[in-house]
Design an enzyme around this catalytic site. Structure first.
Site, PDB file in Angstrom:
ATOM      1  N   GLU A  27       1.125  -9.407   3.592  1.00 21.61           N
ATOM      2  CA  GLU A  27       0.326  -8.716   4.596  1.00 21.61           C
ATOM      3  C   GLU A  27       1.340  -7.913   5.594  1.00 21.61           C
ATOM      4  OE1 GLU A  27      -2.797 -10.795   6.566  1.00 21.61           O
ATOM      5  OE2 GLU A  27      -4.115 -10.669   4.758  1.00 21.61           O
ATOM      6  N   GLU A  67      -6.384 -11.518  -1.607  1.00 21.38           N
ATOM      7  CA  GLU A  67      -6.952 -12.552  -0.637  1.00 21.38           C
ATOM      8  C   GLU A  67      -8.146 -11.796   0.011  1.00 21.38           C
ATOM      9  OE1 GLU A  67      -3.859 -14.180   2.371  1.00 21.38           O
ATOM     10  OE2 GLU A  67      -5.652 -14.010   3.740  1.00 21.38           O
TER      11      GLU A  67
END
Length: 334
Positions: A172, A260
């Site tokens: 991320e 995710e």
């Protein structure tokens, strides 16, 4: 009653007919039973990217359905065969191993062996496995690029000949990080390194703003083959605005993997939204986009897939799942 010759012939004919019918039914059922018994990797083989889709060895669209470990520095006990097999029985075909990249978040080369344990367990079960370089607090993938190159060199050398491996090179990216200035140059270097040892397995590339801006990546995607781009969502926080980003990227032909997600808020704790979660799961099903749920642990937070009261580290059933775990599990069989 005494049977004559013709009666015996008739009975033999009837018996022959019954046996033929029985073998026909068995012949029809055996391939089905074999297919059901086959592992995910036995069924699909080497994965690749075709257009905007992940496809199997035969070129047919497939949908990865997975679970992610929490940080393996914090919850290493769930990296085991019994745990993974539990989820495979529930319909999961993919395991994601979250290796945090920031030393302050648990990075240590000593954990390479734990990744290897996880890869072996998943491989022995015929499951796909994502080796995840879990950038989060470090924000910019360039921050620990040297360590990332070492990490992926090690694992690409070790597993480059296996057909069940996927590499996630920046979980991320966040903060003052752009696609063109930071992520794309980093990705080009790491992909080049991986491809020295593994020419075929899929590489997953994060996108800006905690892997939400897939529409930005779609404007100038990478040129290499077998690349997919990451979108992450937490359904109670990320709603129609982020869903539209996914639709836009998809219409532009970008291959996306949700590596995710959960149905709680973006903190990983707090409220859950089944209504937003349902919208997300229907959208992913529509486009056959793979999804990997965060996280396999009994941590006392709403993103944990295991009940906090459950002390087992394997052999799970749906009764051991948390409220979010039970919701997500319904989609593993759909």
């Amino acid at each position: 009653m005494v049977l004559g010759k013709d009666g015996i012939v008739m009975k033999r004919g009837l018996l022959t007919g019954i046996l033929i019918a029985l073998f026909s039914v068995m012949g029809a059922l055996l391939p089905q039973a074999a297919a059901e018994a086959a592992t995910p990797v036995e069924k699909w083989g080497q994965l690749s990217v075709s257009g905007a889709n992940i496809v199997n060895e035969a070129g047919k669209k497939v949908q990865l359905k997975g679970v992610s470990t929490h940080g393996i520095a914090w919850f290493p006990q769930y990296v085991n065969s019994s745990c993974f097999q539990s989820f495979r029985k529930m319909g999961v075909n993919t395991i994601r191993l979250a290796f945090y990249s920031d030393p302050s978040a648990g990075y240590s080369e000593s954990l390479y062996s734990k990744v290897e344990e996880g890869v072996k367990a998943a491989t022995d079960l015929g499951m796909y496995v994502i080796i995840d370089w879990h950038i989060l607090s470090d924000g910019n993938p360039k921050t620990h690029q040297k360590q990332a190159l070492k990490f992926f060199t090690h694992f690409a050398k070790k597993y480059g000949s296996q057909k069940n491996i996927l590499y996630e090179i920046c979980n991320e990216p966040n903060g003052n990080v752009t696609w063109q200035g930071d992520i794309r140059p980093y990705a080009n270097k790491v992909i080049k390194r991986i491809r020295q040892y593994d020419e075929n397995n899929i590489i997953i590339v994060g996108t800006p703003t905690w892997s939400q801006d897939v529409d930005i990546a779609a404007q100038k995607p990478l040129k290499q083959k077998n690349i997919v781009y990451t979108l992450h969502f937490y359904a109670a926080t990320h709603t129609d605005y982020i869903r539209q980003k996914l639709v836009t990227a998809r219409k532009m032909g970008l291959p996306v993997l949700v590596s995710e997600f959960n149905i709680c808020d973006a903190s990983g704790n707090g409220q859950i939204s089944k209504s937003s979660g349902t919208k997300w799961m229907k959208l992913l099903k529509k486009y056959k986009i793979g999804h990997v749920a965060w996280n396999v642990s009994n941590k006392a937070e709403t993103s944990a897939l295991i009940k906090s009261s459950c002390q087992k580290t394997g052999g799970f059933t749906k009764k051991n799942l948390s409220k979010t775990g039970r919701f997500i599990a319904k989609w593993w069989k759909k």
